[in-house]
Scaffold this motif. Structure first.
Motif, PDB file in Angstrom:
ATOM      1  N   UNK A  45       1.947   9.550 -74.325  1.00 21.63           N
ATOM      2  CA  UNK A  45       2.939   8.646 -74.896  1.00 21.63           C
ATOM      3  C   UNK A  45       2.314   7.439 -75.564  1.00 21.63           C
ATOM      4  N   UNK A  46       3.022   6.330 -75.472  1.00 24.37           N
ATOM      5  CA  UNK A  46       2.560   5.085 -76.080  1.00 24.37           C
ATOM      6  C   UNK A  46       1.914   4.204 -75.025  1.00 24.37           C
ATOM      7  N   UNK A  47       1.078   3.290 -75.488  1.00 22.41           N
ATOM      8  CA  UNK A  47       0.443   2.308 -74.607  1.00 22.41           C
ATOM      9  C   UNK A  47       0.579   0.929 -75.237  1.00 22.41           C
ATOM     10  N   UNK A  48       0.782  -0.062 -74.395  1.00 20.48           N
ATOM     11  CA  UNK A  48       0.868  -1.458 -74.823  1.00 20.48           C
ATOM     12  C   UNK A  48      -0.279  -2.209 -74.157  1.00 20.48           C
ATOM     13  N   UNK A  49      -0.999  -3.007 -74.946  1.00 23.84           N
ATOM     14  CA  UNK A  49      -2.083  -3.843 -74.432  1.00 23.84           C
ATOM     15  C   UNK A  49      -1.697  -5.297 -74.678  1.00 23.84           C
ATOM     16  N   UNK A  50      -1.763  -6.098 -73.614  1.00 25.93           N
ATOM     17  CA  UNK A  50      -1.385  -7.514 -73.689  1.00 25.93           C
ATOM     18  C   UNK A  50      -2.583  -8.367 -73.308  1.00 25.93           C
ATOM     19  N   UNK A  51      -2.881  -9.385 -74.126  1.00 28.34           N
ATOM     20  CA  UNK A  51      -3.972 -10.322 -73.856  1.00 28.34           C
ATOM     21  C   UNK A  51      -3.461 -11.474 -73.004  1.00 28.34           C
ATOM     22  N   UNK A  52      -4.253 -11.824 -72.002  1.00 23.21           N
ATOM     23  CA  UNK A  52      -3.998 -12.965 -71.111  1.00 23.21           C
ATOM     24  C   UNK A  52      -5.318 -13.726 -71.018  1.00 23.21           C
ATOM     25  N   UNK A  53      -5.638 -14.507 -72.037  1.00 28.56           N
ATOM     26  CA  UNK A  53      -6.948 -15.166 -72.069  1.00 28.56           C
ATOM     27  C   UNK A  53      -8.050 -14.120 -72.147  1.00 28.56           C
ATOM     28  N   UNK A  54      -8.979 -14.144 -71.177  1.00 27.16           N
ATOM     29  CA  UNK A  54     -10.089 -13.187 -71.146  1.00 27.16           C
ATOM     30  C   UNK A  54      -9.693 -11.830 -70.569  1.00 27.16           C
ATOM     31  N   UNK A  55      -8.458 -11.697 -70.113  1.00 28.01           N
ATOM     32  CA  UNK A  55      -8.000 -10.464 -69.479  1.00 28.01           C
ATOM     33  C   UNK A  55      -7.069  -9.684 -70.395  1.00 28.01           C
ATOM     34  N   UNK A  56      -7.003  -8.369 -70.172  1.00 27.97           N
ATOM     35  CA  UNK A  56      -6.079  -7.493 -70.880  1.00 27.97           C
ATOM     36  C   UNK A  56      -5.357  -6.631 -69.857  1.00 27.97           C
ATOM     37  N   UNK A  57      -4.032  -6.554 -69.968  1.00 25.14           N
ATOM     38  CA  UNK A  57      -3.273  -5.612 -69.153  1.00 25.14           C
ATOM     39  C   UNK A  57      -2.872  -4.449 -70.048  1.00 25.14           C
ATOM     40  N   UNK A  58      -2.972  -3.241 -69.505  1.00 23.63           N
ATOM     41  CA  UNK A  58      -2.732  -2.024 -70.276  1.00 23.63           C
ATOM     42  C   UNK A  58      -1.688  -1.194 -69.536  1.00 23.63           C
ATOM     43  N   UNK A  59      -0.658  -0.790 -70.275  1.00 23.41           N
ATOM     44  CA  UNK A  59       0.449  -0.017 -69.726  1.00 23.41           C
ATOM     45  C   UNK A  59       0.581   1.240 -70.575  1.00 23.41           C
ATOM     46  N   UNK A  60       0.397   2.420 -69.979  1.00 23.06           N
ATOM     47  CA  UNK A  60       0.520   3.646 -70.768  1.00 23.06           C
ATOM     48  C   UNK A  60       1.476   4.620 -70.109  1.00 23.06           C
ATOM     49  N   UNK A  61       1.814   5.648 -70.839  1.00 21.11           N
ATOM     50  CA  UNK A  61       2.798   6.670 -70.484  1.00 21.11           C
ATOM     51  C   UNK A  61       4.213   6.200 -70.842  1.00 21.11           C
ATOM     52  N   UNK A  62       4.290   5.393 -71.889  1.00 18.04           N
ATOM     53  CA  UNK A  62       5.592   4.889 -72.332  1.00 18.04           C
ATOM     54  C   UNK A  62       6.239   5.854 -73.321  1.00 18.04           C
ATOM     55  N   UNK A  97      -8.399  -5.249 -67.539  1.00 12.22           N
ATOM     56  CA  UNK A  97      -9.793  -5.405 -67.962  1.00 12.22           C
ATOM     57  C   UNK A  97     -10.080  -6.880 -68.184  1.00 12.22           C
ATOM     58  N   UNK A  98     -11.309  -7.262 -67.945  1.00 15.58           N
ATOM     59  CA  UNK A  98     -11.775  -8.610 -68.267  1.00 15.58           C
ATOM     60  C   UNK A  98     -12.841  -8.483 -69.336  1.00 15.58           C
ATOM     61  N   UNK A  99     -12.782  -9.350 -70.336  1.00 13.84           N
ATOM     62  CA  UNK A  99     -13.797  -9.376 -71.375  1.00 13.84           C
ATOM     63  C   UNK A  99     -14.727 -10.544 -71.062  1.00 13.84           C
ATOM     64  N   UNK A 100     -15.992 -10.234 -70.811  1.00 12.68           N
ATOM     65  CA  UNK A 100     -16.956 -11.258 -70.426  1.00 12.68           C
ATOM     66  C   UNK A 100     -17.384 -12.082 -71.646  1.00 12.68           C
ATOM     67  N   UNK A 101     -18.113 -13.147 -71.390  1.00 15.62           N
ATOM     68  CA  UNK A 101     -18.619 -14.005 -72.467  1.00 15.62           C
ATOM     69  C   UNK A 101     -19.537 -13.227 -73.410  1.00 15.62           C
ATOM     70  N   UNK A 102     -20.161 -12.164 -72.892  1.00 18.83           N
ATOM     71  CA  UNK A 102     -21.045 -11.325 -73.705  1.00 18.83           C
ATOM     72  C   UNK A 102     -20.275 -10.238 -74.457  1.00 18.83           C
ATOM     73  N   UNK A 103     -18.954 -10.174 -74.267  1.00 21.18           N
ATOM     74  CA  UNK A 103     -18.134  -9.174 -74.939  1.00 21.18           C
ATOM     75  C   UNK A 103     -18.045  -7.856 -74.203  1.00 21.18           C
TER      76      UNK A 103
END
Length: 116
Positions: A45-62, A97-103
């Motif tokens: 299905x579809x997935x939505x990715x939301x940014x929360x500062x350095x973090x990303x929440x991912x919701x799939x099977x929509x 997921x968290x994105x570190x300072x190094x990417x």
């Protein structure tokens, strides 16, 4: 790490959790943020990715997403509704997921982000 259901000696990695609920349930954002992507995943299905500062929440099977890229969302806001599987229930796949300072992308235990 999980054994592939068809191919011998093939393993997949589940970096999140699957939450089973009733047929076609809505999915809500766990925290306020900005939608960075709405994508289609073949077979999931579809997935939505939301940014929360350095973090990303991912919701799939929509089945459908109510939001689009660039939309601001609030905590607990409905962002879509789930596909229904063959046994009449729905499962959201949820990752953080968290994105570190190094990417670098680091998977985080998503259970700490779920509101009770």
């Amino acid at each position: 790490k999980q054994a592939h259901p068809v191919h011998i000696n093939v393993y997949t990695y589940n970096n999140g959790i699957d939450i089973t609920t009733i047929k076609g349930s809505p999915v809500r954002a766990v925290y306020a943020g900005e939608v960075t992507s709405v994508i289609v995943i073949p077979g999931a299905g579809k997935a939505v990715i939301i940014a929360h500062g350095d973090y990303r929440s991912i919701y799939s099977n929509l089945q459908e997403a109510y939001v689009s890229k660039g939309a601001k969302v609030d905590t607990k806001q409905e962002i879509g509704y789930l596909l229904t599987n063959e046994n009449g229930t729905s499962d959201v796949h949820f990752e953080i997921c968290k994105i570190t300072a190094e990417g670098e992308i680091v998977h985080v235990n998503p259970t700490y982000w779920i509101l009770k």
